[in-house]
Design a protein around this motif. Structure first.
Motif, short mmCIF file in Angstrom:
data_model
loop_
_atom_site.label_atom_id
_atom_site.label_comp_id
_atom_site.label_asym_id
_atom_site.label_seq_id
_atom_site.Cartn_x
_atom_site.Cartn_y
_atom_site.Cartn_z
N UNK A 66 0.80 -1.23 0.00
CA UNK A 66 0.00 0.00 0.00
C UNK A 66 0.83 1.26 0.00
N UNK A 67 1.36 1.61 1.17
CA UNK A 67 2.18 2.81 1.26
C UNK A 67 1.44 4.07 0.86
N UNK A 68 2.04 4.83 -0.05
CA UNK A 68 1.44 6.11 -0.44
C UNK A 68 0.15 5.92 -1.22
N UNK A 69 -0.13 4.67 -1.68
CA UNK A 69 -1.38 4.42 -2.39
C UNK A 69 -2.57 4.32 -1.44
N UNK A 70 -2.29 4.04 -0.19
CA UNK A 70 -3.38 3.82 0.78
C UNK A 70 -3.99 5.15 1.21
N UNK A 71 -5.30 5.21 1.20
CA UNK A 71 -6.00 6.43 1.62
C UNK A 71 -5.92 6.57 3.14
N UNK A 72 -6.07 7.82 3.60
CA UNK A 72 -5.96 8.11 5.02
C UNK A 72 -7.31 8.49 5.60
N UNK A 73 -7.54 8.02 6.83
CA UNK A 73 -8.77 8.39 7.54
C UNK A 73 -8.67 9.79 8.11
N UNK A 74 -7.47 10.18 8.52
CA UNK A 74 -7.28 11.49 9.13
C UNK A 74 -5.81 11.87 9.02
N UNK A 75 -5.53 13.14 9.24
CA UNK A 75 -4.14 13.62 9.23
C UNK A 75 -3.75 13.96 10.66
N UNK A 76 -2.66 13.37 11.12
CA UNK A 76 -2.25 13.56 12.51
C UNK A 76 -0.82 14.08 12.53
N UNK A 77 -0.61 15.17 13.24
CA UNK A 77 0.73 15.75 13.38
C UNK A 77 1.23 15.50 14.80
N UNK A 78 2.32 14.73 14.89
CA UNK A 78 2.90 14.51 16.21
C UNK A 78 3.24 13.08 16.50
N UNK A 79 2.53 12.12 15.96
CA UNK A 79 2.82 10.70 16.21
C UNK A 79 3.79 10.22 15.14
N UNK A 80 5.02 10.01 15.52
CA UNK A 80 6.05 9.61 14.56
C UNK A 80 6.45 8.15 14.73
N UNK A 81 5.62 7.40 15.43
CA UNK A 81 5.90 6.00 15.68
C UNK A 81 4.65 5.18 15.36
#
Length: 706
Positions: A105-120
């Motif tokens: 998937x990777x960049x092809x996978x759609x996102x449910x939300x955008x989150x800034x701060x969780x890098x793990x």
């Protein structure tokens, strides 16, 4: 005074020395000399990849019996051999294992939300399962990269981890930190044993394939021109790719996402292309087999299920022997499928590749007569696989069906396969609507007969492959639809001379979803014929499971198939397993092949531990959320046409193969039609618009989390 103090101190010192001397004698622990020897034999990296705090900790674990000689993941086989020598252990060659990424998937996978701060990945997974819409896909934050002590993993340009096989030491750290099971560590045998699970990245075609073949992977290999890897990928699940490339009805293509855009990818065409590439290359690709375990398994039946079971048992290191009642191996592949669909030299080449692995064969040995479960036990076989197939024919249950001139379609096809006279006349009626009926009709045409196929429903209800029905029509087979036979008409000598039938009309749908045929009063008609071939179904011949005056402990179902656990294929007798038509009734070749592997897997576990287990999340059926039909941003590309190598005028005069193999340029084109699907992601021809915040799939509202 000073002298007195000095004497006192001397007394105290002497007393302490005596006490320490006695204590050292009582409490002294003799260090095992192997500790230092094992530590010296280890790589000295102190990397912690083995799970212990340095080489000293690993050495202590080996000496204590908590770890094996292969504890050091850095040193490799040489270090393992040295440690084994010190410990007095038997040295064996270990199968190499590597980290594996189960995500495309990777960049092809759609996102449910955008989150800034969780890098793990682990942290984000705790937040509503992570931002990716795919519930099992990689979150792409690189926890596995940071956990690897050998810098063997990096984030690829597609947005998911890539493993460097030269640097990987299979320590399992990446597997431990991945919250979604994307990372795993396994070797060849682990891959062969793996069953599809709901946590795997399974495109719809993989879910639908009874053989569990990694279809997107082998198509991608074709796309890259790596035909050898495509063959090896298929052989992880299917040893009969030449056969399936010719006769498989392609259930995988029925759920291909490309079909919601234009037409499904020619999956089976590509399988046949790479299979023929290997056969015509002049050499066989090597097949990895584990070292011999010395355990023997009797495989009863040399059809697709038995051949598959024997192949995988050998790859697991066991010693299978196939017992076959006919003169040659192949079962219905040889004696039921006509030469124009599956040339016997092609079948022979494929079977020989299985035998070359070390599989033994005993032909013309009938189960229940020449061999029994008891006699196999006396010969010290450790397990038995029953894959006899469905050779018994369903009867018409009408007057005259036992007369001369009436035989089953399978009987006629078997005679052709044995190269003996069939005895059919110039006018043949074939009764039935499945693939066996079509094969019987097209074979009779090639034997010079005028053929009518009689079926009690309409053409739309025929269970035979549409391409086979069309082929029969092109070759001159006459179709008598909505006709129910009620009697075989006999001449004065008692020989069949025709079939009396009643015209039918379609009523309400039955349990199968097909409209139930109903007779039209007063419509009885006689169709003249010299021979009548009944092809209305087959069933396993379970009579061979019963000895004289003694009932076999094996159980049969009400459908006259052998009862067994559907996941393990283990019967009521723990060391007896089954699969193929004997378990399911007549089914697809690829279904029998898949059952052969599952049975071999179960037998392997049974021989190793006495019990058979399957994962709790093993896949049953299809995953609904992956079967969406809204496939956007994909360019229309016409499907490649299957070539025909035998002209219509010529093919009814001989048994030459009708269909051919697509060219290399056509294979590359067809492979590029594949969308490389994952669970929910797929390749788009046009990039989707980039959004600062994505829409919630359920509510359609924009969600941004900080």
């Amino acid at each position: 005074m000073i002298f007195t103090s000095f004497l006192a101190l001397m007394g105290i010192g002497f007393t302490a020395a005596v006490i320490l001397g006695v204590a050292s004698r009582l409490l002294y622990v003799d260090e095992d000399p192997r500790l230092a020897q094992v530590e010296d034999a280890l790589a000295g990296a102190n990397c912690g990849g083995c799970g212990y705090p340095g080489c000293a900790g690993a050495a202590a674990a080996v000496v204590a019996g908590k770890e094996g000689a292969d504890v050091c993941i850095v040193g490799g086989e040489e270090v393992a051999r040295n440690v084994a020598s010190i410990m007095g252990l038997k040295v064996v060659t270990l199968e190499p294992r590597l980290a594996h990424v189960d995500c495309t998937g990777g960049i092809r996978a759609e996102e449910n939300y955008h989150y800034e701060g969780a890098s793990d990945c682990r942290a984000q997974h705790l937040l509503h399962g992570g931002s990716k819409m795919c519930p099992e896909g990689c979150l792409g934050l690189g926890s596995c990269v940071r956990a690897c002590p050998f810098d063997a993993i990096f984030m690829g340009e597609n947005g998911y981890p890539v493993v460097n096989p030269d640097a990987c030491r299979a320590c399992g750290k990446c597997e431990e930190v991945c919250p979604r099971g994307v990372m795993s560590v396994y070797g060849v045998t682990d891959s062969l044993l793996h069953l599809n699970q709901t946590s795997d990245c399974l495109a719809p075609c993989r879910q639908r394939c009874p053989g569990e073949i990694n279809i997107p992977k082998y198509i991608n290999c074709v796309k890259n021109g790596d035909y050898a890897s495509a063959v090896q990928t298929i052989k992880e699940r299917n040893p009969l790719l030449l056969v399936c490339g010719r006769v498989c009805p392609r259930p995988c293509e029925t759920v291909c996402r490309r079909g919601h855009v234009d037409e499904p990818v020619g999956i089976n065409m590509l399988k046949r292309f790479v299979a023929d590439w290997e056969m015509n290359s002049g050499t066989r690709l090597p097949v990895h087999c584990a070292p011999s375990t010395g355990q023997r398994v009797a495989v009863i039946g040399g059809g697709p299920a038995g051949l598959s079971c024997a192949y995988f048992l050998r790859r697991f290191g066991h010693n299978p022997t196939i017992f076959e009642s006919m003169p040659k191996l192949g079962g219905q592949l040889r004696y039921g499928i006509p030469e124009y669909r599956l040339p016997k030299d092609v079948l022979d080449w494929e079977i020989q590749g299985i035998l070359d692995l070390g599989v033994k064969v005993r032909t013309e040995k009938r189960f229940g007569r020449d061999i029994t479960l008891e006699s196999l036990g006396e010969r010290n076989y450790d397990a038995v696989f029953l894959g006899i197939g469905a050779w018994a024919n369903a009867t018409l249950r009408i007057p005259g069906e036992d007369a001369p001139g009436v035989m089953s379609g399978t009987e006629m096809l078997t005679k052709v396969g044995l190269n003996v006279r069939t005895g059919i006349g110039k006018r043949v009626i074939v009764i039935g609507g499945g693939n066996t009926a079509i094969d019987s009709a097209r074979t009779s045409v090639r034997l010079g007969a005028d053929v009518t196929l009689m079926y009690r429903r309409s053409r739309e209800e025929m269970p035979a492959n549409p391409e086979e029905i069309e082929g029969a029509e092109q070759e001159g087979v006459n179709f008598q639809f909505l006709a129910q036979p009620v009697e075989v008409v006999l001449d004065d000598s008692g020989h069949a001379c025709g079939v009396k039938y009643v015209q039918m009309r379609l009523g309400e749908a039955d349990a199968s979803g097909r409209r139930r045929p109903e007779p039209v009063p007063g419509s009885e008609t006689v169709l003249e014929a010299d021979s009548v071939l009944a092809a209305i179904g087959q069933k396993p011949a379970l009579d061979c499971l019963y000895e004289e005056d003694q009932e076999c402990p094996l159980e049969a179902t009400r459908w006259r198939t052998l009862a067994a656990d559907p996941d393990t294929l283990q019967t009521a007798i723990p060391y007896v397993f089954t699969g193929g038509d004997m378990f399911t009734g007549p089914s697809l070749v690829i279904s029998a092949i898949g059952a052969g592997r599952r049975a071999a897997r179960a037998i392997h576990h049974y021989l190793a531990s006495g019990k058979v287990t399957v994962p709790d999340n093993v896949l049953h059926g299809l995953m609904d959320y992956t079967l969406f039909k809204d496939v956007t941003d994909v360019e229309l590309k016409e499907r490649t046409a299957m070539p025909h190598v035998c002209d219509l005028d010529d093919r009814t005069q001989c048994f030459d193969e009708v269909e051919g193999t697509i060219s290399e340029s056509e294979a590359l084109y067809e492979a590029n039609r594949c969308l490389r699907c994952g669970l929910t992601c797929y390749d788009r021809d046009m990039p989707a618009p980039l959004l600062g915040a994505s829409s919630d799939a359920a509510t359609g509202k924009t969600v941004e989390v900080k």
